[in-house]
Scaffold this motif. Structure first.
Motif, mmCIF file in Angstrom:
data_model
loop_
_atom_site.group_PDB
_atom_site.id
_atom_site.type_symbol
_atom_site.label_atom_id
_atom_site.label_comp_id
_atom_site.label_asym_id
_atom_site.label_seq_id
_atom_site.Cartn_x
_atom_site.Cartn_y
_atom_site.Cartn_z
ATOM 1 N N VAL A 10 0.871 -1.163 0.000
ATOM 2 C CA VAL A 10 0.000 0.000 0.000
ATOM 3 C C VAL A 10 0.909 1.214 0.000
ATOM 4 O O VAL A 10 1.614 1.468 0.974
ATOM 5 C CB VAL A 10 -0.918 0.031 1.250
ATOM 6 C CG1 VAL A 10 -1.760 1.285 1.262
ATOM 7 C CG2 VAL A 10 -1.794 -1.204 1.311
ATOM 8 N N TYR A 93 -2.844 6.948 2.551
ATOM 9 C CA TYR A 93 -2.413 5.548 2.580
ATOM 10 C C TYR A 93 -0.927 5.396 2.897
ATOM 11 O O TYR A 93 -0.446 4.282 3.099
ATOM 12 C CB TYR A 93 -2.771 4.819 1.281
ATOM 13 C CG TYR A 93 -2.182 5.441 0.024
ATOM 14 C CD1 TYR A 93 -0.844 5.282 -0.306
ATOM 15 C CD2 TYR A 93 -2.992 6.180 -0.822
ATOM 16 C CE1 TYR A 93 -0.313 5.851 -1.443
ATOM 17 C CE2 TYR A 93 -2.478 6.752 -1.978
ATOM 18 C CZ TYR A 93 -1.131 6.582 -2.280
ATOM 19 O OH TYR A 93 -0.616 7.148 -3.418
ATOM 20 N N HIS A 123 -7.739 2.106 4.243
ATOM 21 C CA HIS A 123 -6.358 1.885 4.696
ATOM 22 C C HIS A 123 -6.362 1.811 6.216
ATOM 23 O O HIS A 123 -7.084 2.553 6.879
ATOM 24 C CB HIS A 123 -5.452 3.027 4.225
ATOM 25 C CG HIS A 123 -4.083 2.985 4.823
ATOM 26 N ND1 HIS A 123 -3.222 1.926 4.628
ATOM 27 C CD2 HIS A 123 -3.434 3.857 5.639
ATOM 28 C CE1 HIS A 123 -2.093 2.151 5.282
ATOM 29 N NE2 HIS A 123 -2.196 3.314 5.909
#
Length: 154
Positions: A10, A93, A123
């Motif tokens: 991520v 994120y 997230h």
């Protein structure tokens, strides 16, 4: 209980789970995040519902216009966090760690958790939550967030 998923990238980090992971559990944190090679860590000073830039020593009248309720203070704090992240070249994120200091966990944690979930949009960073007697800035503040993000190397 499901199998342990492989690390999931991520932004500039990888989400790490371990034995006992259950994707059916709703949680505002993950157990570990590992930054990817070349990422730079960004440390963001504690954000609150109060104005970011204010005088020291503190003048109480500077804080009179801030919201006094948990929702209003959380919305302000997340707006302040957005400003700091953008200034550092990060996105939501990219947040890898969040330490949350509450003056009243029972009264405010559920409100903050809901807004935090919306703000992060799926997230989930690593996180620690503490209850403290008060914050240094103004006694009317209800919580403060300390954040670490992983910025791109470029």
């Amino acid at each position: 209980m499901s199998d342990i998923p492989a690390p999931r990238r991520v932004g500039n980090a990888e989400i790490i789970h371990h034995e006992g992971y259950d994707d059916g559990i709703v949680s505002p944190f993950v157990p570990a995040i590992r930054t990817v090679s070349g990422a730079r860590l960004v440390f963001i000073s504690g954000v609150t519902g109060a104005p970011v830039y204010h005088d020291h020593p503190h003048r109480p009248e500077v804080f009179d216009a801030m919201p006094m309720d948990a929702e209003g203070q959380a919305r302000n704090a997340f707006a302040h966090l957005d400003l700091a992240l953008r200034a550092a070249g990060c996105e939501r994120y990219d947040v890898v760690n969040m330490i949350r200091f509450f003056t009243d966990i029972v009264a405010d944690q559920d409100v903050v958790n809901a807004l935090q979930g919306e703000w992060f949009g799926g997230h989930i960073p690593t996180s620690t939550t503490l209850e403290i007697s008060r914050l240094a800035t103004d006694p009317r503040l209800r919580f403060e967030f300390h954040v670490v993000a992983a910025a791109s190397a470029g």
